[in-house]
Scaffold this motif. Structure first.
Motif, short mmCIF file in Angstrom:
data_model
loop_
_atom_site.label_atom_id
_atom_site.label_comp_id
_atom_site.label_asym_id
_atom_site.label_seq_id
_atom_site.Cartn_x
_atom_site.Cartn_y
_atom_site.Cartn_z
N GLU A 1 18.88 -72.43 76.98
CA GLU A 1 19.42 -71.48 76.00
C GLU A 1 19.28 -70.04 76.50
N GLU A 2 18.15 -69.72 77.10
CA GLU A 2 17.90 -68.34 77.53
C GLU A 2 18.75 -67.93 78.73
N ASN A 3 19.18 -68.89 79.53
CA ASN A 3 19.88 -68.54 80.76
C ASN A 3 21.29 -69.13 80.84
N PHE A 4 21.82 -69.58 79.71
CA PHE A 4 23.17 -70.14 79.71
C PHE A 4 24.17 -68.98 79.75
N ASP A 5 24.88 -68.87 80.87
CA ASP A 5 25.78 -67.73 81.05
C ASP A 5 26.97 -68.14 81.90
N PHE A 6 28.10 -68.38 81.26
CA PHE A 6 29.32 -68.68 82.00
C PHE A 6 30.07 -67.37 82.20
N ASP A 7 29.79 -66.70 83.31
CA ASP A 7 30.32 -65.36 83.52
C ASP A 7 31.65 -65.32 84.26
N LEU A 8 32.25 -66.49 84.50
CA LEU A 8 33.57 -66.50 85.14
C LEU A 8 34.67 -66.11 84.17
#
Length: 363
Positions: free
Chosen positions: A179-186
């Motif tokens: 949860e803390e690092n879920f990052d879909f930055d595309l």
């Protein structure tokens, strides 16, 4: 609310039932229009309306320590059974059919407005300019890369290449890390997803499911009984669904991508072993000899990790599991995923495009 109206005003609910039944064919027409207008769905629903729906539900359900959606499903099933039995008892067979079609119409309406219209948005590969076609050589090179990455991480996490990786965290800690690092930055999807353990994990195991998204409460439900490697991949997959990504292949790709750049090596290991499994499966279909040659280069400890997952699922195999899988396969096909359950494997095309566009060897 439907039950309350029925108790308070039977005449009113009867009228509502008929409205819902009449509205059912209209829903089918509107769904057809949605399928033919992905740009409208993308801009108006997926990017603007859906995030509002999700944030409202997150406000109410995220802090609840249990799965509200699981309880709601249970209550709905009980109500439907009670309604059918009550109608039969009163010799009102006609009401069984009226209640059935009214319920189907109501659930379909709630499903599509709440989340389901995301099935008809612009495909993620188009937004990322990824080609979905690939040849056998590209597939083999991607598999080789996944094996190299997996072996490298396995060597860092295990004392010997013959020993499987053991994840030292509890599932509560895994949830926190993801949860803390879920990052879909595309691509900007404007949502911060969250996880819930399903109350019906044993039932899910017998059904052959590792998790699901509740399309009404928008909670990500994870089978808490599954092995930790399976748990990590499933958690990220279901959180991808919360982003408004309905496609199973796209959710798989997002699960790989977010976990592959996670700062924790155990979660990173899950990402590459997860992708490796799908790449091997696809190459095996195309060329068994090449697939076996590449698999021989994999650390035996990684294979033991795969065996642990396989052993878990074998414990829950039963005669009814294929029926649940066939039902889910039909559900996916109805909602525009022509390959059904095989849609999960279609993530390989996006994975190959990603590796071609990004030099992972330099990481």
């Amino acid at each position: 609310m439907y039950t309350v109206i029925c108790i308070l005003n039977p005449k009113l609910v009867k009228n509502i039932k008929w409205i819902l039944i009449v509205f059912l064919p209209l829903q089918l027409i509107l769904i057809r229009l949605a399928k033919n207008n992905p740009h409208w769905i993308e801009i108006n629903y997926s990017q603007n309306i859906y995030p509002v729906f999700f944030n409202i539900r997150a406000f109410f359900f995220e802090k609840i320590p249990f799965s509200f959606g699981d309880i709601a499903y249970f209550a709905l099933i009980i109500f439907i059974i009670w309604s059918i039995l009550n109608s039969i008892k009163q010799m009102k067979i006609q009401m069984v059919f009226i209640n059935f079609f009214a319920t189907i119409s109501l659930l379909s309406l709630l499903f599509h407005i709440s989340w389901g219209l995301n099935y008809y948005r612009i495909p993620l590969n188009e937004k990322l300019n990824y080609k979905v076609e690939y040849n056998e050589d590209e597939l083999e090179r991607t598999l080789i890369l996944m094996i190299e990455k997996t072996n490298e991480l396995h060597d860092r996490l295990s004392n010997q290449d013959t020993i499987p990786v053991e994840i030292p965290y509890s599932k509560e800690k895994i949830t926190q890390l993801i949860e803390e690092n879920f990052d879909f930055d595309l691509y900007d999807l404007k949502i911060q997803p969250f996880l819930k353990n399903s109350l019906w994990s044993t039932l899910l195991s017998y059904m052959g499911f590792a998790g699901y998204i509740n399309p009404i409460t928008l909670e990500s439900q994870i089978n808490r009984k599954i092995p930790k490697l399976n748990y990590i991949a499933t958690a990220s997959h279901e959180m991808a669904h919360q982003l408004g990504i309905a496609s199973e292949s796209e959710a798989n790709f997002i699960a790989f991508y977010t976990n592959s750049k996670h700062p924790d090596l155990f979660i990173k290991y899950t990402a590459f072993s997860f992708a490796l499994n799908y790449c091997y499966s696809e190459l095996f279909k195309a060329n068994q000899e090449k697939a076996k040659i590449q698999l021989s280069k994999l650390n035996s400890g990684v294979l033991k990790n795969f065996e642990q997952i396989s052993t878990f699922w074998k414990k829950f195999q039963n005669p009814f599991e294929p029926f649940f899988k066939n039902g889910y396969d039909t559900y996916l096909k109805i909602n525009g995923q022509a390959k059904g359950i095989q849609s999960y494997n279609a993530m390989v095309s996006m994975l190959i495009a990603f590796t071609l566009n990004n030099n992972l060897n330099s990481e």
